[in-house]
Structures are given as C-alpha cells and as structure tokens.
Motif scaffolding. Structure first.
Motif, PDB file in Angstrom:
ATOM      1  N   ASP A 159      -3.206   5.039  -0.916  1.00 33.14           N
ATOM      2  CA  ASP A 159      -4.283   4.211  -0.364  1.00 33.14           C
ATOM      3  C   ASP A 159      -4.739   4.750   0.982  1.00 33.14           C
ATOM      4  O   ASP A 159      -5.911   4.585   1.354  1.00 33.14           O
ATOM      5  N   TYR A 160      -3.806   5.376   1.704  1.00 33.16           N
ATOM      6  CA  TYR A 160      -4.094   5.941   3.026  1.00 33.16           C
ATOM      7  C   TYR A 160      -3.446   7.318   3.138  1.00 33.16           C
ATOM      8  O   TYR A 160      -2.368   7.549   2.583  1.00 33.16           O
ATOM      9  N   ILE A 161      -4.108   8.200   3.861  1.00 34.43           N
ATOM     10  CA  ILE A 161      -3.536   9.491   4.219  1.00 34.43           C
ATOM     11  C   ILE A 161      -3.549   9.592   5.734  1.00 34.43           C
ATOM     12  O   ILE A 161      -4.610   9.482   6.355  1.00 34.43           O
ATOM     13  N   LEU A 162      -2.376   9.773   6.332  1.00 37.77           N
ATOM     14  CA  LEU A 162      -2.272   9.892   7.785  1.00 37.77           C
ATOM     15  C   LEU A 162      -2.026  11.350   8.137  1.00 37.77           C
ATOM     16  O   LEU A 162      -1.140  11.990   7.565  1.00 37.77           O
TER      17      LEU A 162
ATOM     18  N   ASN B  60      -9.256  12.654  -5.111  1.00 36.12           N
ATOM     19  CA  ASN B  60      -8.642  12.102  -6.320  1.00 36.12           C
ATOM     20  C   ASN B  60      -8.334  10.615  -6.205  1.00 36.12           C
ATOM     21  O   ASN B  60      -8.299   9.900  -7.208  1.00 36.12           O
ATOM     22  N   SER B  61      -8.087  10.165  -4.973  1.00 38.16           N
ATOM     23  CA  SER B  61      -7.586   8.803  -4.775  1.00 38.16           C
ATOM     24  C   SER B  61      -8.544   7.889  -4.026  1.00 38.16           C
ATOM     25  O   SER B  61      -8.353   6.671  -4.022  1.00 38.16           O
ATOM     26  N   ASP B  62      -9.548   8.485  -3.368  1.00 35.13           N
ATOM     27  CA  ASP B  62     -10.442   7.744  -2.477  1.00 35.13           C
ATOM     28  C   ASP B  62      -9.661   7.080  -1.343  1.00 35.13           C
ATOM     29  O   ASP B  62     -10.014   6.005  -0.859  1.00 35.13           O
ATOM     30  N   ALA B  63      -8.565   7.729  -0.930  1.00 35.63           N
ATOM     31  CA  ALA B  63      -7.740   7.197   0.150  1.00 35.63           C
ATOM     32  C   ALA B  63      -8.508   7.198   1.465  1.00 35.63           C
ATOM     33  O   ALA B  63      -9.361   8.060   1.711  1.00 35.63           O
ATOM     34  N   ARG B  64      -8.186   6.248   2.311  1.00 40.11           N
ATOM     35  CA  ARG B  64      -8.749   6.201   3.659  1.00 40.11           C
ATOM     36  C   ARG B  64      -7.884   7.073   4.558  1.00 40.11           C
ATOM     37  O   ARG B  64      -6.653   6.927   4.593  1.00 40.11           O
ATOM     38  N   VAL B  65      -8.496   7.993   5.287  1.00 40.41           N
ATOM     39  CA  VAL B  65      -7.760   8.905   6.156  1.00 40.41           C
ATOM     40  C   VAL B  65      -7.670   8.315   7.562  1.00 40.41           C
ATOM     41  O   VAL B  65      -8.658   7.814   8.101  1.00 40.41           O
ATOM     42  N   ILE B  66      -6.486   8.387   8.147  1.00 36.34           N
ATOM     43  CA  ILE B  66      -6.247   7.952   9.520  1.00 36.34           C
ATOM     44  C   ILE B  66      -5.830   9.188  10.309  1.00 36.34           C
ATOM     45  O   ILE B  66      -4.864   9.868   9.955  1.00 36.34           O
ATOM     46  N   CYS B  67      -6.548   9.489  11.399  1.00 37.49           N
ATOM     47  CA  CYS B  67      -6.312  10.749  12.102  1.00 37.49           C
ATOM     48  C   CYS B  67      -6.940  10.696  13.492  1.00 37.49           C
ATOM     49  O   CYS B  67      -7.636   9.731  13.841  1.00 37.49           O
TER      50      CYS B  67
ATOM     51  N   LYS C 251       0.835  -1.199   0.000  1.00 37.68           N
ATOM     52  CA  LYS C 251       0.000   0.000   0.000  1.00 37.68           C
ATOM     53  C   LYS C 251       0.870   1.249   0.000  1.00 37.68           C
ATOM     54  O   LYS C 251       2.063   1.204   0.314  1.00 37.68           O
ATOM     55  N   THR C 252       0.252   2.375  -0.324  1.00 34.22           N
ATOM     56  CA  THR C 252       0.932   3.665  -0.315  1.00 34.22           C
ATOM     57  C   THR C 252       0.315   4.548   0.759  1.00 34.22           C
ATOM     58  O   THR C 252      -0.892   4.775   0.765  1.00 34.22           O
ATOM     59  N   LEU C 253       1.165   5.030   1.665  1.00 37.89           N
ATOM     60  CA  LEU C 253       0.727   5.858   2.790  1.00 37.89           C
ATOM     61  C   LEU C 253       1.301   7.256   2.614  1.00 37.89           C
ATOM     62  O   LEU C 253       2.518   7.421   2.464  1.00 37.89           O
ATOM     63  N   LEU C 254       0.446   8.255   2.615  1.00 39.33           N
ATOM     64  CA  LEU C 254       0.868   9.647   2.493  1.00 39.33           C
ATOM     65  C   LEU C 254       0.610  10.359   3.811  1.00 39.33           C
ATOM     66  O   LEU C 254      -0.494  10.306   4.352  1.00 39.33           O
ATOM     67  N   PHE C 255       1.634  11.044   4.322  1.00 43.37           N
ATOM     68  CA  PHE C 255       1.530  11.722   5.613  1.00 43.37           C
ATOM     69  C   PHE C 255       1.482  13.242   5.413  1.00 43.37           C
ATOM     70  O   PHE C 255       2.263  13.816   4.651  1.00 43.37           O
ATOM     71  N   ASP C 256       0.569  13.893   6.107  1.00 53.63           N
ATOM     72  CA  ASP C 256       0.498  15.350   6.231  1.00 53.63           C
ATOM     73  C   ASP C 256       0.671  16.085   4.897  1.00 53.63           C
ATOM     74  O   ASP C 256       1.648  16.810   4.684  1.00 53.63           O
ATOM     75  N   PRO C 257      -0.307  15.946   3.990  1.00 50.02           N
ATOM     76  CA  PRO C 257      -0.156  16.498   2.641  1.00 50.02           C
ATOM     77  C   PRO C 257      -0.255  18.027   2.563  1.00 50.02           C
ATOM     78  O   PRO C 257      -1.335  18.604   2.624  1.00 50.02           O
ATOM     79  N   PHE C 258       0.896  18.648   2.451  1.00 52.82           N
ATOM     80  CA  PHE C 258       1.034  20.087   2.226  1.00 52.82           C
ATOM     81  C   PHE C 258       2.052  20.251   1.108  1.00 52.82           C
ATOM     82  O   PHE C 258       3.258  20.176   1.339  1.00 52.82           O
ATOM     83  N   ILE C 259       1.560  20.416  -0.108  1.00 56.42           N
ATOM     84  CA  ILE C 259       2.445  20.437  -1.274  1.00 56.42           C
ATOM     85  C   ILE C 259       2.167  21.653  -2.155  1.00 56.42           C
ATOM     86  O   ILE C 259       3.065  22.460  -2.418  1.00 56.42           O
ATOM     87  N   SER C 260       0.925  21.803  -2.611  1.00 53.96           N
ATOM     88  CA  SER C 260       0.625  22.864  -3.586  1.00 53.96           C
ATOM     89  C   SER C 260       0.894  24.278  -3.067  1.00 53.96           C
ATOM     90  O   SER C 260       1.303  25.142  -3.858  1.00 53.96           O
ATOM     91  N   PRO C 261       0.720  24.586  -1.758  1.00 51.32           N
ATOM     92  CA  PRO C 261       1.043  25.945  -1.299  1.00 51.32           C
ATOM     93  C   PRO C 261       2.543  26.152  -1.029  1.00 51.32           C
ATOM     94  O   PRO C 261       2.959  27.260  -0.725  1.00 51.32           O
ATOM     95  N   ASN C 262       3.323  25.087  -1.109  1.00 50.22           N
ATOM     96  CA  ASN C 262       4.746  25.143  -0.768  1.00 50.22           C
ATOM     97  C   ASN C 262       5.563  25.520  -2.007  1.00 50.22           C
ATOM     98  O   ASN C 262       5.677  24.731  -2.941  1.00 50.22           O
ATOM     99  N   HIS C 263       6.129  26.706  -2.007  1.00 53.22           N
ATOM    100  CA  HIS C 263       6.881  27.168  -3.179  1.00 53.22           C
ATOM    101  C   HIS C 263       8.083  26.279  -3.478  1.00 53.22           C
ATOM    102  O   HIS C 263       8.545  26.225  -4.621  1.00 53.22           O
TER     103      HIS C 263
END
Length: 224
Positions: A43-46, A64-71, A18-30
């Motif tokens: 697959d998951y966003i933590l 976009n991904s239908d990822a399951r969020v863990i928080c 699976k693919t786990l993405l943590f704390d997604p802050f990308i587009s506002p980051n120059h």
C-alpha cells in the motif's frame, strides 16, 4: 505486526491493516533471485534515499500496486516527472497516515538518483503503529542525532550493519545505546563483497552487548 526481509535494506512491514515496503532493491540482487517482485503489492513504499540499491524496483512495484510513495521532497519531485505522485517529507517532519504516524529523521550518508539527478538528503523513518515504534535507519553512519530517539520507547530498530558504506556492527551496537533499543534487525550486508560480514562474529558481539539481533534469511518473516 509482521516484518519480511527481501535482502539488502528492503523490508516489508504489515501493520495497521496496510503493507509498507521499504527501499525496494530485489531484482538486481543475486541473493534475492527467488523473490518475485510482481507478487509484491504494498500500500505504501518508503524510500530512504535515491541510490540504486534502494530504488531499483521502486517504479515497477509502484506501477504494479499503485502504492503511495513516502520520501524526501526531492525524490517526490523526481517521481512526479515520471507521473508518480508521492508524499514528500523532510527531516524532522511527521505525518499521520491511515496505518499510523511516520516521522522522517536524519541519516548521515549521500544521495543521488540512478540518473544522476539530485536526491535530497538521505533519511530514516520512525513508524508509530499498533502501539509500537519501529525505527528504520536507512543508510547511515553512527550519529549523535540518534540520541534524540532515546525517549521514543522504540520496540525495534532496523539498522545497517555491513560497514564500508554505512555503520558496521560495532557502531550499530553503539547506536542501540543511543536510541535505547535492544531489539535489532540487521540489514545492508552481504549483497556486495565490500559489505560481506561474518554472521557468527556479528551475532556474538550483539549477544555480548545484551542485544537481540535478528539476521533474517531473504524471504523470511518475523512477528514484531
């Protein structure tokens, strides 16, 4: 197992199929302008806490991904109001997912959502997968609670090192002793003027302490 750094505290771990993405802050980051968030299909966003520099792209990537969020439970409730079903947890709790086990651990920080609503307690995570244990500290100060992880045989720790809002390098080095882990990926630095670091100086401090610090370029990957 592979980790990719997307700037600030956003990392992606590929493990357990699976693919786990943590704390997604990308587009506002120059600094991360070359990263296309529409290409990310985790697959998951933590989510460690609710501040904008950790959740700015959460809803877009989830849709976009239908990822399951863990928080934390309060963020799960906030997401529920936006028709996103999340797996809510709380400090000290663990849960077995199809990629491995997640334990939510304490972090010393603050938390609120971008709209000002209550974000619950900030948190970190320990991920147990493929026979390894990875600690994602989230935004945190140095805390004695980290000593509770000393017996977890951590393989890697993802620690903030930018100072001002979180631990700086010196406290992160102490944290490595508390958690009994020598392999570190540094995050939460350089994005804003208040957290800019001298990379050479920081690297030298970790080397002197006998620690293996990795400072990945944005978009760079590392096999764990």
């Amino acid at each position: 197992m592979k980790i990719t750094y997307y700037g600030q505290s956003c990392v992606q771990i590929e493990a357990g199929g699976k693919t786990l993405l943590f704390d997604p802050f990308i587009s506002p980051n120059h600094l991360a302008s070359h990263i296309d968030i529409n290409s990310l299909k985790p697959d998951y966003i933590l989510v460690s806490h609710g501040h904008g520099d950790h959740v700015a792209d959460l809803i877009t990537i989830q849709k976009n991904s239908d990822a399951r969020v863990i928080c934390i439970a309060e963020i799960a409730g906030w997401l529920g109001k936006q028709d996103i079903e999340a797996h809510g947890m709380n400090i000290g709790g663990g849960y077995n997912f199809d990629f491995g086990r997640v334990k939510m651990v304490n972090a010393i920080h603050s938390s609120s959502m971008p709209d000002g609503s209550y974000g619950g307690n900030p948190a970190g995570f320990v991920i147990y997968t493929e026979g390894k244990a990875i600690y994602f500290a989230g935004d945190t100060a140095l805390t004695y609670d980290m000593k509770l992880l000393a017996d977890d045989n951590l393989d890697w720790a993802i620690l903030p090192i930018g100072d001002n809002y979180t631990m700086g390098a010196d406290d992160a080095i102490k944290a490595c002793d508390f958690i009994n882990c020598k392999n570190v990926i540094g995050v939460h630095y350089d994005t804003f003027p208040a957290i800019e670091i001298d990379k050479d100086e920081v690297m030298a401090k970790f080397v002197k302490a006998g620690l293996n610090l990795k400072l990945l370029a944005i978009g760079e990957s590392l096999s764990l």
